[in-house]
Scaffold this motif. Structure first.
Motif, short mmCIF file in Angstrom:
data_model
loop_
_atom_site.label_atom_id
_atom_site.label_comp_id
_atom_site.label_asym_id
_atom_site.label_seq_id
_atom_site.Cartn_x
_atom_site.Cartn_y
_atom_site.Cartn_z
N TRP A 9 35.32 54.70 46.83
CA TRP A 9 35.79 53.31 46.75
C TRP A 9 36.62 53.15 45.48
CZ3 TRP A 9 36.32 49.50 50.03
CH2 TRP A 9 35.50 49.42 51.16
N ARG A 24 39.29 50.33 43.29
CA ARG A 24 39.75 48.96 43.08
C ARG A 24 41.17 49.03 42.55
NH1 ARG A 24 37.23 43.76 40.04
NH2 ARG A 24 39.21 42.89 39.29
N ASP A 75 44.16 46.43 41.01
CA ASP A 75 44.65 45.13 40.57
C ASP A 75 46.17 45.13 40.63
OD1 ASP A 75 41.91 45.56 38.74
OD2 ASP A 75 42.21 43.56 39.57
N ILE A 134 35.35 53.19 41.75
CA ILE A 134 34.13 52.38 41.62
C ILE A 134 32.90 53.25 41.87
CG2 ILE A 134 32.90 50.34 42.44
CD1 ILE A 134 35.57 49.31 43.56
N TYR A 154 28.87 46.30 41.27
CA TYR A 154 29.05 46.81 42.63
C TYR A 154 27.85 47.66 43.02
CZ TYR A 154 34.01 45.78 41.70
OH TYR A 154 35.20 45.17 41.39
N ALA A 199 40.68 41.43 43.88
CA ALA A 199 41.41 42.70 43.81
C ALA A 199 41.59 43.22 45.21
CB ALA A 199 40.65 43.73 42.97
N TYR A 214 40.77 46.37 47.54
CA TYR A 214 39.77 47.44 47.54
C TYR A 214 40.15 48.49 48.58
CZ TYR A 214 36.93 44.52 44.56
OH TYR A 214 36.46 43.78 43.50
#
Lengths: 112, 114
Positions: free
Chosen positions: B34, B36, B38, B46, B64, B87, B89
């Protein structure tokens, strides 16, 4: 952790070749050089990868320096659909990719 | 078609609410990730999982949680402890083949706070 450096942005004209550079001076012997590209609001997609020799596929060519500290992704004839963010990353074969680092990549703009 | 499916494409979270992002793959890959993203930034890890019932924290795991009960599924929960969850994902999986590892990404989930 192995890391890459790319220009923030580049511009190209449609139908012209594009050379996207990447520096990876701390590359280890088992790191493969991978390129991915990301279109807006989509996940990255695989473009090409190599270890030591230059590589060609239907999407692009990858030229790797003899000392492996830099590489260049070559799009032979840029189209409008090639406008994307291009990421150069190092993947260690067979190992955990938990330390994989994606930088900001190079945003390629293609002008008609 | 084989690939990675993320759902939903858009998700809205109310303050204090936990939300779960789905990631399913039918590629038979052991490793899943996973990330993230921005706006205007690269991808930050993550959590990742190399095998069923095992996962490790990435660079920004705080706020998370994940589970890996099945090989094909790796859901991500954004808890109320994550104070800035807005964000994009991305879920990914990887496979080792001749020529090294290769990553496959889903199409992403855009999470926004109401």
């Amino acid at each position: 952790d192995a890391k890459t450096t790319q220009p923030n942005s580049m511009e190209s004209n449609e139908e012209e070749p594009v050379h996207l550079p990447c520096n990876h001076s701390t590359i280890s012997g088992t790191d493969y050089i991978h390129w991915y590209r990301q279109l807006p609001s989509q996940g990255p997609e695989y473009v090409i990868h190599g270890l030591t020799s230059n590589v060609n596929n239907r999407m692009a060519s990858l030229a790797i320096a003899e000392d492996r500290k830099s590489s260049t992704l070559i799009l032979h004839r840029a189209t409008l659909r090639d406008a994307a963010v291009y990421y150069c990353i190092l993947l260690n074969y067979g190992g955990s990719q938990g330390n994989l680092i994606f930088g900001k990549g190079t945003k390629l703009s293609v002008k008609p | 078609d084989g690939g990675i499916t993320q759902s939903p494409k858009y998700l809205f979270r109310k303050e204090g609410q936990n939300v779960t992002l789905s990631c399913e793959q039918n590629l038979n890959h052991d490793a899943m990730y996973w990330y993230r993203q921005d706006p205007g930034q690269g991808l930050r890890l993550i959590y990742y999982s190399q095998i069923v019932n095992d996962f490790q924290k990435g660079d920004i795991a705080e706020g998370y949680s994940v589970s890996r009960e099945k090989k094909e599924s790796f859901p991500l929960t954004v808890t109320s402890a994550q104070k800035n969850p807005t964000a994009f994902y991305l879920c990914a999986s990887s496979v080792s083949d001749r020529g090294g590892e290769k990553l496959f990404f889903g199409s992403g989930t855009q999470l926004s706070v109401l």
